[in-house]
Motif scaffolding. Structure first.
Motif, short mmCIF file in Angstrom:
data_model
loop_
_atom_site.label_atom_id
_atom_site.label_comp_id
_atom_site.label_asym_id
_atom_site.label_seq_id
_atom_site.Cartn_x
_atom_site.Cartn_y
_atom_site.Cartn_z
N GLY A 50 0.78 -1.22 0.00
CA GLY A 50 0.00 0.00 0.00
C GLY A 50 0.81 1.28 0.00
O GLY A 50 0.24 2.37 -0.07
N ILE A 51 2.13 1.17 0.08
CA ILE A 51 2.96 2.37 0.19
C ILE A 51 3.15 3.07 -1.15
O ILE A 51 3.51 4.24 -1.20
N GLY A 52 2.86 2.36 -2.24
CA GLY A 52 2.98 2.97 -3.56
C GLY A 52 4.09 2.41 -4.43
O GLY A 52 4.57 3.12 -5.33
N LYS A 53 4.47 1.14 -4.23
CA LYS A 53 5.54 0.54 -5.02
C LYS A 53 5.18 0.51 -6.50
O LYS A 53 6.00 0.86 -7.36
N THR A 54 3.96 0.05 -6.81
CA THR A 54 3.56 -0.09 -8.21
C THR A 54 3.57 1.25 -8.92
O THR A 54 4.08 1.38 -10.04
N THR A 55 3.03 2.27 -8.25
CA THR A 55 3.04 3.61 -8.83
C THR A 55 4.47 4.08 -9.07
O THR A 55 4.78 4.65 -10.13
N LEU A 56 5.36 3.85 -8.11
CA LEU A 56 6.73 4.31 -8.23
C LEU A 56 7.47 3.59 -9.35
O LEU A 56 8.16 4.23 -10.16
N VAL A 57 7.36 2.25 -9.42
CA VAL A 57 8.13 1.54 -10.44
C VAL A 57 7.66 1.90 -11.85
O VAL A 57 8.46 1.95 -12.79
N ARG A 58 6.37 2.16 -12.00
CA ARG A 58 5.89 2.59 -13.32
C ARG A 58 6.50 3.94 -13.69
O ARG A 58 6.93 4.14 -14.84
N SER A 59 6.54 4.84 -12.73
CA SER A 59 7.12 6.15 -12.99
C SER A 59 8.61 6.04 -13.26
O SER A 59 9.15 6.70 -14.16
N LEU A 60 9.30 5.20 -12.48
CA LEU A 60 10.73 5.01 -12.69
C LEU A 60 11.01 4.44 -14.07
O LEU A 60 11.93 4.91 -14.78
N ALA A 61 10.25 3.43 -14.47
CA ALA A 61 10.47 2.82 -15.78
C ALA A 61 10.27 3.84 -16.89
O ALA A 61 11.06 3.92 -17.84
N ALA A 62 9.20 4.65 -16.78
CA ALA A 62 8.95 5.66 -17.80
C ALA A 62 10.07 6.69 -17.84
O ALA A 62 10.53 7.09 -18.93
N ALA A 63 10.54 7.11 -16.67
CA ALA A 63 11.61 8.10 -16.63
C ALA A 63 12.92 7.54 -17.19
O ALA A 63 13.63 8.23 -17.93
N LEU A 64 13.23 6.31 -16.85
CA LEU A 64 14.47 5.70 -17.35
C LEU A 64 14.39 5.47 -18.86
O LEU A 64 15.39 5.66 -19.57
N GLU A 65 13.21 5.09 -19.34
CA GLU A 65 13.03 4.94 -20.79
C GLU A 65 13.25 6.28 -21.49
O GLU A 65 13.83 6.34 -22.58
N SER A 66 12.82 7.37 -20.85
CA SER A 66 13.00 8.69 -21.45
C SER A 66 14.47 9.08 -21.52
O SER A 66 14.84 9.96 -22.30
N HIS A 67 15.30 8.43 -20.71
CA HIS A 67 16.76 8.63 -20.75
C HIS A 67 17.43 7.59 -21.66
O HIS A 67 18.64 7.40 -21.59
N ALA A 68 16.61 6.93 -22.50
CA ALA A 68 17.11 5.94 -23.46
C ALA A 68 17.70 4.71 -22.79
O ALA A 68 18.66 4.12 -23.28
N HIS A 69 17.08 4.30 -21.67
CA HIS A 69 17.48 3.07 -20.99
C HIS A 69 16.28 2.14 -20.89
O HIS A 69 15.48 2.24 -19.95
N PRO A 70 16.12 1.24 -21.87
CA PRO A 70 15.01 0.28 -21.82
C PRO A 70 15.00 -0.46 -20.49
O PRO A 70 16.04 -0.99 -20.06
N THR A 71 13.84 -0.50 -19.86
CA THR A 71 13.73 -1.00 -18.48
C THR A 71 12.68 -2.09 -18.38
O THR A 71 11.56 -1.94 -18.88
N LEU A 72 13.05 -3.19 -17.73
CA LEU A 72 12.13 -4.30 -17.46
C LEU A 72 11.79 -4.30 -15.99
O LEU A 72 12.67 -4.32 -15.14
#
Length: 300
Positions: A50-72
């Protein structure tokens, strides 16, 4: 624990990604100039339910992709045992309430996890199938999804892998330390489980070091008070009931969280002290309040 139940969960403000991205990119830059540069960079992420892990990892993946780092993004939930194997584990330990349902260390398929990470890190085979878990199968008991539904990824195209989960990064305690913790904590949830049952899970947790030791950096999304998890989960279930007409009652939420809470009590302090002994600077601890907003952060 609060007795009130909000009708809607408080919005989770993403004030965490701006802290995580510079931390990750800094270490990724060093990784890309290391002898291991050809393998994906591994990020572990832990946080209570409930702390927000799913929300955070989605945001992290999108941000890292925007830096040209494909993220799984991988969830440790997708590595649970098959339903039949979970039922066999429960039947072999009928008095151990911690093992009657999926969740605890010991209810994940560690050989499957090790094979997955071996394939990702070695970049063989050319296409890697990523396991998926269906929590709705068997009336909510859950089962591994058919392999035909798993994602295929090309390891050579993945720069970053994020492994997230409520117990990611937990390390087993020495048995005497686990015994001392149970005696020292005046805890309803710890007292509900005989010491041998807690030690069984603690022993299984030692196998998880094979994953934890692979991680390059770690993000610990921590709470000022771990007991917030009860209200956060109540909020989520209340929202489900309002939206879909289904969801756990407040009493069911307490029983559900109680099943996880002993692990929070036993292992959270070690997590706060650092997952990587002898590897300083590779862990980011972010502490949030009841509103899930950042109160403080530390690199350790």
């Amino acid at each position: 624990m609060s007795s009130s139940t909000p009708t809607n969960p408080a919005p989770i403000t993403d004030d965490k990604t701006p802290l995580c991205i510079p931390f990750i990119l800094n270490h990724l830059s060093a990784h890309l100039h290391s002898p291991d540069r050809d393998r994906p960079f591994l990020v572990g992420l832990n946080g209570v339910q409930g702390i927000g892990k799913t929300t955070l990892v989605r945001s992290l993946a999108a941000a890292l992709e925007s830096h040209a780092h494909p993220t799984l993004v991988l969830s440790i939930d997708d590595l649970y045992l098959r339903h039949a194997d979970q039922r066999a584990l429960a039947a072999a330990n009928p008095d151990n309430a911690l093992l009657q349902h999926r969740g605890q260390p010991g209810t994940h398929d560690l050989p499957l996890a090790r094979r997955l990470f071996h394939d990702l890190l070695s970049r063989r085979p050319e296409q890697v199938r990523v396991p998926a878990y269906d929590k709705a199968a068997f009336g909510g008991q859950g089962d591994r999804a058919p392999e035909s539904t798993w994602r295929s990824v090309r390891p050579g195209a993945v720069h970053i892998v994020i492994l997230e989960g409520w117990c990611v990064g937990f390390r087993a305690l020495p048995d005497d330390a686990a015994v001392a913790s149970r005696r020292a904590l005046p805890s309803r949830t710890l007292a509900a489980h005989p010491l041998p049952h807690l030690l069984f899970v603690n022993d299984r947790l030692r196998e998880y070091d094979a994953l934890t030791d692979l991680l390059d950096v770690f993000v610990h999304l921590d709470a000022e008070d771990t007991r917030y998890v009860y209200d956060w989960r109540r909020e989520q279930e209340a929202a489900l009931r309002a939206e879909r007409g289904v969801g756990m009652s407040d009493e069911q939420v307490v029983r559900f969280v109680d099943g996880y809470y002993p692990a929070y009590e036993l292992y959270s302090d070690a997590l706060r002290n650092g997952v990587f002994p002898g590897r300083p600077g590779r862990q980011l601890r972010i502490v949030v309040g009841k509103d899930r907003k950042v109160r403080e952060s530390h690199v350790q």
